[in-house]
Scaffold this motif. Structure first.
Motif, short mmCIF file in Angstrom:
data_model
loop_
_atom_site.label_atom_id
_atom_site.label_comp_id
_atom_site.label_asym_id
_atom_site.label_seq_id
_atom_site.Cartn_x
_atom_site.Cartn_y
_atom_site.Cartn_z
N PRO A 64 -5.20 93.44 -22.41
CA PRO A 64 -5.03 93.76 -23.82
C PRO A 64 -5.01 92.49 -24.66
O PRO A 64 -4.63 91.42 -24.18
CB PRO A 64 -3.69 94.48 -23.87
N CYS A 65 -5.40 92.62 -25.91
CA CYS A 65 -5.46 91.48 -26.82
C CYS A 65 -4.18 91.44 -27.65
O CYS A 65 -3.87 92.38 -28.37
CB CYS A 65 -6.68 91.58 -27.73
N TYR A 66 -3.44 90.37 -27.53
CA TYR A 66 -2.20 90.20 -28.28
C TYR A 66 -2.38 89.25 -29.46
O TYR A 66 -1.40 88.92 -30.13
CB TYR A 66 -1.09 89.68 -27.36
N LEU A 67 -3.60 88.82 -29.72
CA LEU A 67 -3.86 87.91 -30.85
C LEU A 67 -3.84 88.71 -32.15
O LEU A 67 -4.69 89.57 -32.37
CB LEU A 67 -5.20 87.21 -30.68
N PHE A 68 -2.88 88.45 -33.00
CA PHE A 68 -2.75 89.15 -34.27
C PHE A 68 -3.51 88.42 -35.37
O PHE A 68 -4.24 89.01 -36.13
CB PHE A 68 -1.28 89.31 -34.64
N ASN A 69 -3.32 87.10 -35.46
CA ASN A 69 -4.01 86.32 -36.48
C ASN A 69 -4.30 84.92 -35.95
O ASN A 69 -3.58 84.41 -35.10
CB ASN A 69 -3.16 86.23 -37.76
N LEU A 75 -11.14 72.68 -41.33
CA LEU A 75 -12.54 72.97 -41.01
C LEU A 75 -13.48 72.13 -41.85
O LEU A 75 -13.29 71.99 -43.06
CB LEU A 75 -12.83 74.45 -41.25
N GLN A 76 -14.47 71.55 -41.19
CA GLN A 76 -15.51 70.78 -41.88
C GLN A 76 -16.82 71.54 -41.74
O GLN A 76 -17.21 71.92 -40.64
CB GLN A 76 -15.63 69.38 -41.28
N GLN A 77 -17.46 71.78 -42.84
CA GLN A 77 -18.66 72.62 -42.90
C GLN A 77 -19.73 72.26 -41.86
O GLN A 77 -20.30 73.16 -41.25
CB GLN A 77 -19.24 72.58 -44.32
N PRO A 78 -20.03 70.98 -41.62
CA PRO A 78 -21.09 70.68 -40.64
C PRO A 78 -20.77 71.14 -39.22
O PRO A 78 -21.67 71.27 -38.40
CB PRO A 78 -21.18 69.15 -40.68
N TYR A 79 -19.51 71.40 -38.94
CA TYR A 79 -19.11 71.80 -37.59
C TYR A 79 -18.89 73.31 -37.45
O TYR A 79 -18.38 73.77 -36.43
CB TYR A 79 -17.84 71.06 -37.17
N ALA A 80 -19.27 74.07 -38.48
CA ALA A 80 -19.03 75.52 -38.46
C ALA A 80 -20.33 76.27 -38.69
O ALA A 80 -20.94 76.17 -39.75
CB ALA A 80 -18.02 75.90 -39.53
N ALA A 81 -20.74 77.03 -37.70
CA ALA A 81 -21.94 77.86 -37.84
C ALA A 81 -21.64 79.02 -38.79
O ALA A 81 -20.52 79.53 -38.85
CB ALA A 81 -22.37 78.39 -36.48
N ALA A 82 -22.65 79.44 -39.52
CA ALA A 82 -22.49 80.55 -40.47
C ALA A 82 -22.03 81.82 -39.77
O ALA A 82 -21.18 82.56 -40.29
CB ALA A 82 -23.79 80.79 -41.22
N ALA A 83 -22.55 82.09 -38.59
CA ALA A 83 -22.17 83.29 -37.84
C ALA A 83 -20.69 83.26 -37.46
O ALA A 83 -20.01 84.29 -37.51
CB ALA A 83 -23.03 83.43 -36.59
N GLU A 84 -20.18 82.09 -37.10
CA GLU A 84 -18.76 81.97 -36.77
C GLU A 84 -17.90 82.24 -38.00
O GLU A 84 -16.88 82.93 -37.91
CB GLU A 84 -18.45 80.58 -36.22
N GLN A 85 -18.32 81.72 -39.14
CA GLN A 85 -17.55 81.93 -40.37
C GLN A 85 -17.57 83.41 -40.78
O GLN A 85 -16.55 83.95 -41.23
CB GLN A 85 -18.10 81.06 -41.49
N GLU A 86 -18.72 84.06 -40.61
CA GLU A 86 -18.81 85.49 -40.92
C GLU A 86 -17.89 86.31 -40.02
O GLU A 86 -17.21 87.23 -40.48
CB GLU A 86 -20.25 85.97 -40.77
N LEU A 87 -17.87 85.98 -38.73
CA LEU A 87 -16.99 86.67 -37.80
C LEU A 87 -15.52 86.46 -38.19
O LEU A 87 -14.73 87.39 -38.16
CB LEU A 87 -17.23 86.20 -36.36
N PHE A 88 -15.19 85.26 -38.59
CA PHE A 88 -13.82 84.96 -39.03
C PHE A 88 -13.44 85.85 -40.21
O PHE A 88 -12.33 86.37 -40.27
CB PHE A 88 -13.73 83.48 -39.43
N GLU A 89 -14.37 86.01 -41.14
CA GLU A 89 -14.12 86.86 -42.31
C GLU A 89 -13.91 88.31 -41.89
O GLU A 89 -13.00 88.98 -42.38
CB GLU A 89 -15.30 86.77 -43.29
N LYS A 90 -14.75 88.80 -41.00
CA LYS A 90 -14.64 90.19 -40.54
C LYS A 90 -13.33 90.46 -39.82
O LYS A 90 -12.79 91.55 -39.88
CB LYS A 90 -15.82 90.54 -39.62
N LEU A 91 -12.82 89.45 -39.12
CA LEU A 91 -11.57 89.60 -38.39
C LEU A 91 -10.35 89.33 -39.28
O LEU A 91 -9.22 89.44 -38.82
CB LEU A 91 -11.55 88.64 -37.20
N PHE A 92 -10.59 88.96 -40.53
CA PHE A 92 -9.53 88.62 -41.49
C PHE A 92 -8.70 87.43 -41.01
O PHE A 92 -7.50 87.35 -41.27
CB PHE A 92 -8.63 89.83 -41.80
N PHE A 93 -9.35 86.52 -40.31
CA PHE A 93 -8.70 85.28 -39.91
C PHE A 93 -8.75 84.32 -41.09
O PHE A 93 -9.52 84.51 -42.04
CB PHE A 93 -9.38 84.67 -38.69
N ASP A 94 -7.96 83.27 -41.03
CA ASP A 94 -7.81 82.36 -42.17
C ASP A 94 -8.42 81.00 -41.90
O ASP A 94 -8.33 80.48 -40.78
CB ASP A 94 -6.32 82.19 -42.50
#
Length: 172
Positions: A64-69, A75-94
């Motif tokens: 089971p997943c116990y990760l709540f948030n 975060l530095q933009q050159p090190y973050a793929a757009a897909a990763e950022q989109e997934l973060f948004e969908k998961l409501f992570f900060d």
């Protein structure tokens, strides 16, 4: 250790050890909020073996997943793929980007205050402030890192801290 109110501080190794810290809370069957001080998101692919650039996907896929948030500070933009950022948004992570932090360091405080586990990637600190010959010229200054440590230290929720990836600091 967490169960008997001792705060483990893990120093060394790569950031995939965050997964081991998380698994300790899994045994307690407790929801967990994590916060990473890092220049990247580190989701990667869960299909690959666990390493420092995909540990978050392994945490998400664990059942089971116990990760709540999950929060990322620095975060530095050159090190973050757009897909990763989109997934973060969908998961409501900060995300607290380095630029936001530089404008007002208090942006980081709620993320650190809400975390059970804080995982620090030492590579998020400027190379010049580390006294290293390899790494990035961008990142947190030593003074900013101390501000982050202060917020983490005054939190009554933080129950585990890890400092990782110092191997890449270029010291022999």
């Amino acid at each position: 250790l967490v169960k008997i109110n001792i705060i483990p501080i893990v120093i060394g190794g790569s950031q995939d050890l965050t997964m081991a810290l998380y698994q300790g809370y899994e045994k307690l069957e407790q929801l967990v909020n994590t916060c990473c001080i890092d220049k990247s998101i580190d989701i990667g692919s869960g299909a690959d073996d666990l390493h420092s650039k995909n540990y978050l996907s392994h945490m998400l896929l664990q059942r089971p997943c116990y990760l709540f948030n999950h929060s990322v500070i620095g975060l530095q933009q050159p090190y973050a793929a757009a897909a990763e950022q989109e997934l973060f948004e969908k998961l409501f992570f900060d995300i607290c980007r380095l630029g936001e932090f530089n404008q007002d360091f208090r942006w980081a405080e709620p993320h650190l205050r809400n975390a059970d586990i804080i995982s620090v990637d030492i590579d998020a600190i400027k190379t010049a402030d580390l006294g290293s010959t390899s790494g990035s010229p961008n990142g947190f200054t030593a003074a900013q890192f101390c501000q982050l440590a202060k917020y983490a230290g005054i939190s009554d929720k933080v129950s585990c801290v890890g400092f990782f990836n110092e191997v890449s600091m270029g010291q022999t």
